[in-house]
Design a protein around this motif. Structure first.
Motif, PDB file in Angstrom:
ATOM      1  N   CYS B   6       0.848  -1.199   0.000  1.00  0.00           N
ATOM      2  CA  CYS B   6       0.000   0.000   0.000  1.00  0.00           C
ATOM      3  C   CYS B   6       0.879   1.242   0.000  1.00  0.00           C
ATOM      4  CB  CYS B   6      -0.910   0.016   1.221  1.00  0.00           C
ATOM      5  SG  CYS B   6      -2.175  -1.251   1.125  1.00  0.00           S
ATOM      6  N   MET B   7       0.728   2.052  -1.022  1.00  0.00           N
ATOM      7  CA  MET B   7       1.529   3.282  -1.113  1.00  0.00           C
ATOM      8  C   MET B   7       0.628   4.490  -1.279  1.00  0.00           C
ATOM      9  SD  MET B   7       3.083   3.253  -4.980  1.00  0.00           S
ATOM     10  CE  MET B   7       2.645   4.956  -5.305  1.00  0.00           C
ATOM     11  N   ASN B  35       4.934   8.490  -0.719  1.00  0.00           N
ATOM     12  CA  ASN B  35       5.226   8.676   0.697  1.00  0.00           C
ATOM     13  C   ASN B  35       6.574   7.998   1.004  1.00  0.00           C
ATOM     14  OD1 ASN B  35       5.102   8.778   3.545  1.00  0.00           O
ATOM     15  ND2 ASN B  35       3.856   6.907   3.615  1.00  0.00           N
ATOM     16  N   ASP B  38       6.671   4.617   2.424  1.00  0.00           N
ATOM     17  CA  ASP B  38       6.148   3.500   1.641  1.00  0.00           C
ATOM     18  C   ASP B  38       7.210   2.934   0.700  1.00  0.00           C
ATOM     19  OD1 ASP B  38       3.867   3.900   2.997  1.00  0.00           O
ATOM     20  OD2 ASP B  38       2.814   4.954   1.394  1.00  0.00           O
ATOM     21  N   MET B  61      -4.698   4.570  -3.101  1.00  0.00           N
ATOM     22  CA  MET B  61      -5.934   5.324  -3.229  1.00  0.00           C
ATOM     23  C   MET B  61      -5.522   6.775  -3.395  1.00  0.00           C
ATOM     24  SD  MET B  61      -8.871   5.980  -0.367  1.00  0.00           S
ATOM     25  CE  MET B  61      -8.850   7.718   0.058  1.00  0.00           C
ATOM     26  N   GLY B 116       3.628   1.134   4.861  1.00  0.00           N
ATOM     27  CA  GLY B 116       4.628   1.954   5.538  1.00  0.00           C
ATOM     28  C   GLY B 116       4.159   2.165   6.969  1.00  0.00           C
ATOM     29  N   ALA B 118       3.811   5.108   8.454  1.00  0.00           N
ATOM     30  CA  ALA B 118       3.001   6.325   8.544  1.00  0.00           C
ATOM     31  C   ALA B 118       3.095   7.077   7.229  1.00  0.00           C
ATOM     32  CB  ALA B 118       3.487   7.227   9.675  1.00  0.00           C
ATOM     33  N   ALA B 119       2.122   7.929   6.988  1.00  0.00           N
ATOM     34  CA  ALA B 119       2.170   8.799   5.816  1.00  0.00           C
ATOM     35  C   ALA B 119       2.771  10.137   6.234  1.00  0.00           C
ATOM     36  CB  ALA B 119       0.769   8.995   5.248  1.00  0.00           C
ATOM     37  N   GLY B 124       0.024   9.732  10.724  1.00  0.00           N
ATOM     38  CA  GLY B 124      -1.029   9.057  11.475  1.00  0.00           C
ATOM     39  C   GLY B 124      -0.597   7.679  11.937  1.00  0.00           C
ATOM     40  N   GLY B 125      -0.206   6.852  10.988  1.00  0.00           N
ATOM     41  CA  GLY B 125       0.150   5.486  11.352  1.00  0.00           C
ATOM     42  C   GLY B 125      -1.024   4.682  11.845  1.00  0.00           C
ATOM     43  N   VAL B 126      -2.218   5.010  11.388  1.00  0.00           N
ATOM     44  CA  VAL B 126      -3.414   4.312  11.861  1.00  0.00           C
ATOM     45  C   VAL B 126      -4.109   3.499  10.777  1.00  0.00           C
ATOM     46  CG1 VAL B 126      -3.880   5.810  13.817  1.00  0.00           C
ATOM     47  CG2 VAL B 126      -4.752   6.443  11.564  1.00  0.00           C
ATOM     48  N   VAL B 127      -3.805   3.796   9.508  1.00  0.00           N
ATOM     49  CA  VAL B 127      -4.480   3.088   8.412  1.00  0.00           C
ATOM     50  C   VAL B 127      -4.206   1.577   8.447  1.00  0.00           C
ATOM     51  CG1 VAL B 127      -4.484   2.814   5.886  1.00  0.00           C
ATOM     52  CG2 VAL B 127      -4.791   5.085   6.906  1.00  0.00           C
TER      53      VAL B 127
HETATM   54  N1  AMP Z   1      -4.364   6.638   0.203  1.00  0.00           N
HETATM   55  C1  AMP Z   1      -3.591   5.577   0.466  1.00  0.00           C
HETATM   56  N2  AMP Z   1      -3.294   4.680  -0.512  1.00  0.00           N
HETATM   57  C2  AMP Z   1      -2.514   3.606  -0.267  1.00  0.00           C
HETATM   58  N3  AMP Z   1      -1.959   3.346   0.928  1.00  0.00           N
HETATM   59  C3  AMP Z   1      -2.218   4.200   1.942  1.00  0.00           C
HETATM   60  C4  AMP Z   1      -3.042   5.346   1.772  1.00  0.00           C
HETATM   61  N4  AMP Z   1      -3.103   5.994   2.958  1.00  0.00           N
HETATM   62  C5  AMP Z   1      -2.347   5.284   3.820  1.00  0.00           C
HETATM   63  N5  AMP Z   1      -1.816   4.202   3.227  1.00  0.00           N
HETATM   64  C6  AMP Z   1      -0.931   3.177   3.831  1.00  0.00           C
HETATM   65  O1  AMP Z   1      -1.033   3.235   5.242  1.00  0.00           O
HETATM   66  C7  AMP Z   1       0.223   3.603   5.818  1.00  0.00           C
HETATM   67  C8  AMP Z   1       0.003   4.483   7.027  1.00  0.00           C
HETATM   68  O2  AMP Z   1      -0.679   5.652   6.637  1.00  0.00           O
HETATM   69  P1  AMP Z   1      -1.325   6.667   7.692  1.00  0.00           P
HETATM   70  O3  AMP Z   1      -2.101   5.866   8.674  1.00  0.00           O
HETATM   71  O4  AMP Z   1      -2.184   7.570   6.874  1.00  0.00           O
HETATM   72  O5  AMP Z   1      -0.192   7.401   8.337  1.00  0.00           O
HETATM   73  C9  AMP Z   1       1.013   4.254   4.689  1.00  0.00           C
HETATM   74  O6  AMP Z   1       2.398   4.144   4.917  1.00  0.00           O
HETATM   75  C10 AMP Z   1       0.534   3.434   3.493  1.00  0.00           C
HETATM   76  O7  AMP Z   1       1.204   2.190   3.423  1.00  0.00           O
END
Ligand code: AMP
Ligand code: FAD
Lengths: 347, 258
Positions: B6-7, B35, B38, B61, B116, B118-119, B124-127
């Motif tokens: 997921c990137m 990111n 990622d 996405m 990854g 976090a973005a 966030g690191g919550v996805v």
């Molecule tokens: N829009 C997105 N499309 C694909 N992967 C995502 C997306 N948003 C977050 N991720 C994945 O979730 C991780 C953590 O993202 P976040 O929780 O937004 O900090 C990222 O490092 C990506 O691997």
């Protein structure tokens, strides 16, 4: 009861983390302000000791489940227990700390129930009747205020040291809940391996791939909880120079920190990284040694009460946000400083 | 081994940041990059494929133009790309994003999903954990080492002192941290080859997601104001090595630290 303000406590290696007491203090304070009750959820081992500490910061109720399952698996059992409690009691807000644990638990809970989730919060207040959170953006250059939309429990993830521990005194009522069962397809966890023995002094160690790194002494206070931090950066030139930094830290009773390049180059373990992608710290004194002061480093330490920088480049950005800056060579200044601090403390 | 990475597309670290009129992060096409966190996920996907075979899909996405950054993952070596794009997705919060990624992952199928940690736009690191919840799968988070053997995946994650080992049976999800590897640069051959690799795009309708659950409509948080922070300090600057240690000690005494 519905509409109470809760905090998610984290028990790591049988001990309640300090950030848990920070978010619990805030939960108790907000509950008082809103005229509702406060509670904390403590899962793992030694929850009775945790409950005593949580009561002392003003939390009225502690929902506690004791069980090895919480240590044996990453967050899945914790989420099961917490989700059942949330369904039953419908709290208005749950504060959690944005540790690896807090993020993983809160994200799963938010996904399960479709809840609002704010993270990296540096403050939380009631404004015009609405819970309003403050979140640093753009590496701390802006502060954004945000509110929640729609109903349901609001999840608020606080940065470490966003809130103070307020030992107002008190005893929490402990409500024991049944421990979760082991997940069918779980992420199974082992206890820390290769943990430095608490008595060992900082030393150069060999990693699995053969490279040398600095293994700091395990007896230092945890980075997020330290009152004084001495951090080393790329200016150290290699892992061996962390010996000097640790000597200074020991003389001051401080913890050791590092910038990202020092971690990336394998000079010191990741747990010591300060900054956007490492730890957020807020000590009384932060001493940056051979660190330029990039925004990603700054955003993790700029709320320190006093910042002292030692850097040979007078144009380094860190001199724009320190209280005392020394333009000099760390290899000369740091050992002299250590000797003088020792001398002073000895007298 | 079917690996999906997921990137996210995030504004480059050095770009000038701003807000849209409705207080969201402004995302300019020319600033969009993969990111940085990622890249570690992509690299790890490729390394696991080198060991265990199978294919690597880069899933994103984002806006329709994100194909350019997906192409970069293909140039690094991923076999195919998958882009979920839909005007209704703009303004999605982390849970909305996770809902979409989970639906896309169900459609693509997977043995291992790598995220990854976090973005870099919101840290966030919550996805990853939210996606794991939607899929009912284990997440091995914050891996600094990853090993696949006998149908299970094992990671090392940094602990306060030493490291922990976490393990799950496949299919499983993993998030990785910066120390796990050093991402490769695409080679000229990789860049040329990437042009022929397929990128599938999906709309919300393709994934069967209700537009009310994602985008601004589904977001459960709303920014109301922003103010700049003054983090500058006009401190005392002491020039030179001579007397510097004495000055610091005196300062610590003045400040009642010593
Ligand atoms: N829009 C997105 N499309 C694909 N992967 C995502 C997306 N948003 C977050 N991720 C994945 O979730 C991780 C953590 O993202 P976040 O929780 O937004 O900090 C990222 O490092 C990506 O691997
Ligand atoms: C997405 C992202 C996330 C990041 N997250 C973090 C993070 O969490 N934490 C973090 O720290 N960084 C982070 N960074 C990296 C950050 O951008 C900087 O690269 C980093 O902070 C620089 O580290 P440094 O100051 O140690 O190294 P440098 O910038 O190389 O500075 C070294 C300094 O040492 C000085 N020096 C050299 N020799 C001596 C000497 N003998 N005596 C005195 N001074 C000397 C030099 O003058 C120089 O100023 C991140 C970057 C990105 C892109």
């Amino acid at each position: 009861m519905a509409n109470d303000v809760w905090a998610l406590a984290e028990i790591a290696n049988g001990k309640l983390t300090t950030v848990s007491l920070q978010v619990a203090s805030k939960a108790a304070e907000l509950a008082g302000q809103l005229g509702v009750s406060s509670a904390a959820v403590a899962l793992g081992t030694n929850t009775a000791a945790a409950a005593t500490e949580l009561g002392a910061v003003g939390v009225k109720t502690v929902y506690a489940a004791d069980g090895a399952v919480y240590d044996d698996y990453l967050v899945q059992p914790h989420v099961e227990t917490l989700a059942a409690l949330v369904e039953q009691h419908q709290p208005a807000v749950i504060f959690f700390a944005v540790s690896n644990y807090g993020r993983d638990v809160a994200a799963r809970l938010a996904a399960r129930f479709g809840l609002g989730l704010e993270y990296n919060v540096s403050d939380a207040t009631i404004e015009g009747g609405a819970l309003t959170v403050t979140v640093p953006a753009f590496d701390g250059a802006q502060l954004v205020k945000a509110v929640f939309v729609g109903g349901g429990t609001k999840l608020v993830g606080a940065r470490p040291n966003a809130f103070e521990v307020n030992r107002v005194g008190g005893t929490a009522e402990v409500v024991s809940v049944a421990a979760a069962s082991a997940p069918a397809n779980g992420a199974k966890l082992s206890a820390p391996i290769g943990a430095a023995d608490a008595g060992a002094a900082g030393h150069l160690a060999k990693a699995a791939d053969g490279h040398e790194y600095w293994q700091p002494s395990a007896s230092q206070p945890k980075l997020e909880e330290a009152q004084i931090i001495v951090s080393g950066g790329r200016g150290l030139g290699g892992p061996a120079a962390f010996a000097q930094v640790e000597d200074l830290a020991n003389a001051l009773g401080a913890s050791l920190g590092a910038s990202r390049p020092a971690v990336d180059d394998g000079w010191i373990p990741y747990a010591y990284q300060v900054g956007q992608t490492g730890k957020t710290v807020k000590p009384a004194v932060y001493i940056a040694v051979g660190i330029s002061g990039a925004v990603q480093h700054k955003s993790g330490m700029s709320s320190s009460k006093l910042i002292i920088a030692i850097n040979k480049d007078k144009d380094a950005p860190i001199f724009g946000f320190c209280d005392l800056g020394v333009v000099g060579d760390l290899n000369v200044v740091v050992p002299q400083l250590t000797a003088k601090v020792k001398q002073r403390k000895g007298s | 081994m079917n690996i999906v990475v997921c990137m996210k597309e995030t504004p480059s670290i050095t770009s000038v940041k701003g807000f849209t009129t409705d207080m969201r992060l402004e995302r300019r096409k020319e600033d969009a990059e993969i990111n940085p966190f990622d890249e570690y996920a992509i690299e790890e996907g490729l390394r696991q494929q080198e060991k265990h075979g199978g294919q690597v899909t880069a899933l994103c996405m984002g806006p329709a133009t994100a194909t350019e950054n997906i192409r970069k993952a293909l140039a690094m070596g991923a076999d195919r790309g998958a882009l979920v794009t839909d005007p209704a997705l703009e303004g999605s919060d982390a849970i909305g994003t996770a809902r979409v990624l989970a639906a896309a992952l169900k459609k693509l199928g997977f043995d291992l999903v790598i995220f990854g940690s976090a973005a870099a736009d919101s840290y966030g690191g919550v996805v990853p954990a939210a996606v794991a919840e939607f899929l009912g799968q284990p997440l091995l988070s914050y891996a600094s080492k990853l090993e696949i053997a006998d149908g299970s995946v094992k990671i090392e994650r940094a602990a306060e002192s030493g490291y922990q080992v976490a393990e799950a049976t496949l299919p499983a999800l993993v998030s990785v941290i910066q120390t796990i590897n050093t991402p490769r640069y695409p080679t000229m051959k990789g860049i040329m080859g990437s042009k022929r690799k397929p990128i599938d795009t999906f709309s919300l309708a393709d994934l069967g997601i209700d537009a009310g659950q994602v985008g601004v409509a589904g977001a459960r948080e709303k920014a109301t104001s922003a103010s700049p922070v003054d983090t500058e300090r006009k401190g005392e600057i002491y020039m030179g090595n001579d007397g510097a240690a004495d000055r610091i000690v005196a300062y610590l005494v003045e400040q009642k630290v010593l």
